[in-house]
Every structure is written in structure tokens, then in C-alpha cells.
Design a protein around this motif. Structure first.
Motif, short mmCIF file in Angstrom:
data_model
loop_
_atom_site.label_atom_id
_atom_site.label_comp_id
_atom_site.label_asym_id
_atom_site.label_seq_id
_atom_site.Cartn_x
_atom_site.Cartn_y
_atom_site.Cartn_z
N ASP A 6 -29.09 22.23 5.47
CA ASP A 6 -29.49 23.35 4.62
C ASP A 6 -28.69 23.24 3.33
O ASP A 6 -27.52 23.62 3.27
N SER A 7 -29.31 22.72 2.29
CA SER A 7 -28.60 22.48 1.03
C SER A 7 -28.12 23.76 0.37
O SER A 7 -27.16 23.75 -0.40
N ALA A 8 -28.76 24.89 0.67
CA ALA A 8 -28.32 26.16 0.11
C ALA A 8 -26.98 26.61 0.71
O ALA A 8 -26.24 27.35 0.07
N ARG A 9 -26.68 26.16 1.92
CA ARG A 9 -25.41 26.54 2.57
C ARG A 9 -24.28 25.57 2.27
O ARG A 9 -23.11 25.95 2.31
N CYS A 10 -24.61 24.31 2.01
CA CYS A 10 -23.58 23.28 1.82
C CYS A 10 -22.82 23.52 0.52
O CYS A 10 -23.42 23.72 -0.54
N ARG A 29 -22.62 15.91 -6.83
CA ARG A 29 -21.76 17.10 -6.81
C ARG A 29 -20.85 17.15 -5.59
O ARG A 29 -20.07 18.08 -5.43
N GLY A 30 -20.96 16.16 -4.71
CA GLY A 30 -20.16 16.13 -3.49
C GLY A 30 -20.81 16.85 -2.33
O GLY A 30 -20.21 16.99 -1.27
N HIS A 31 -22.04 17.31 -2.50
CA HIS A 31 -22.75 18.01 -1.43
C HIS A 31 -23.44 16.99 -0.52
O HIS A 31 -23.81 15.90 -0.95
N CYS A 32 -23.64 17.39 0.71
CA CYS A 32 -24.22 16.52 1.73
C CYS A 32 -25.71 16.25 1.49
O CYS A 32 -26.48 17.17 1.22
N ALA A 58 -24.19 24.29 7.93
CA ALA A 58 -25.35 23.83 7.17
C ALA A 58 -26.11 22.71 7.87
O ALA A 58 -27.20 22.36 7.45
N ILE A 59 -25.55 22.16 8.92
CA ILE A 59 -26.17 21.04 9.65
C ILE A 59 -26.77 21.57 10.94
O ILE A 59 -26.13 22.30 11.68
N SER A 60 -28.01 21.16 11.20
CA SER A 60 -28.63 21.51 12.48
C SER A 60 -29.17 20.23 13.13
O SER A 60 -29.74 19.39 12.45
#
Length: 63
Positions: A6-10, A29-32, A58-60
Motif C-alpha cells: 500500500d504505497s499510501a501507507r509506506c 524517494r526511498g519508498h518500497c 503497508a505490506i500484505s
């Protein structure tokens, strides 16, 4: 096994790509971001550890 982020949570802690670099990597940006959406058997344990170590959940993972 399938994995989603979930990129909105990362927020870019980076634990996921440190734990399972075959499955996760970082963006500019260093986001997953995902390298794989369907995880092979040899990477499933590390993927589950990455899910468990994500502070934002953020990972499921689904079997």
C-alpha cells in the motif's frame, strides 16, 4: 504467494528491501516498490518477515 504494498501507507523505513531484496526495492524517494508480485517458494519466508517488520503495515501477503 502474492504480495502487495500500500504505497499510501509506506513512508520509506526500508526494512522490507533490507530483509527481502529479491522481492522489494526502493524508489527514488526511498519508498518500497515490488520487484515481484508472485513470490517464489525460496523467498516466501523473507517476504513474511518483511511484512511482519513493516511499521506501517503497508505490506500484505496472501497464500
Amino acid at each position: 504467494m502474492k504480495v502487495r504494498v500500500d504505497s499510501a501507507r509506506c513512508v520509506g523505513h526500508g526494512r522490507c528491501y533490507e530483509i527481502a531484496p529479491e522481492v522489494f526495492e526502493d524508489d527514488e524517494r526511498g519508498h518500497c516498490i515490488l520487484r515481484l508480485t508472485s513470490v517464489p517458494k525460496e523467498n516466501q519466508a523473507a517476504t513474511r518477515r518483511a511484512e511482519a517488520n513493516c511499521p506501517e503495515q503497508a505490506i500484505s501477503v496472501e497464500d
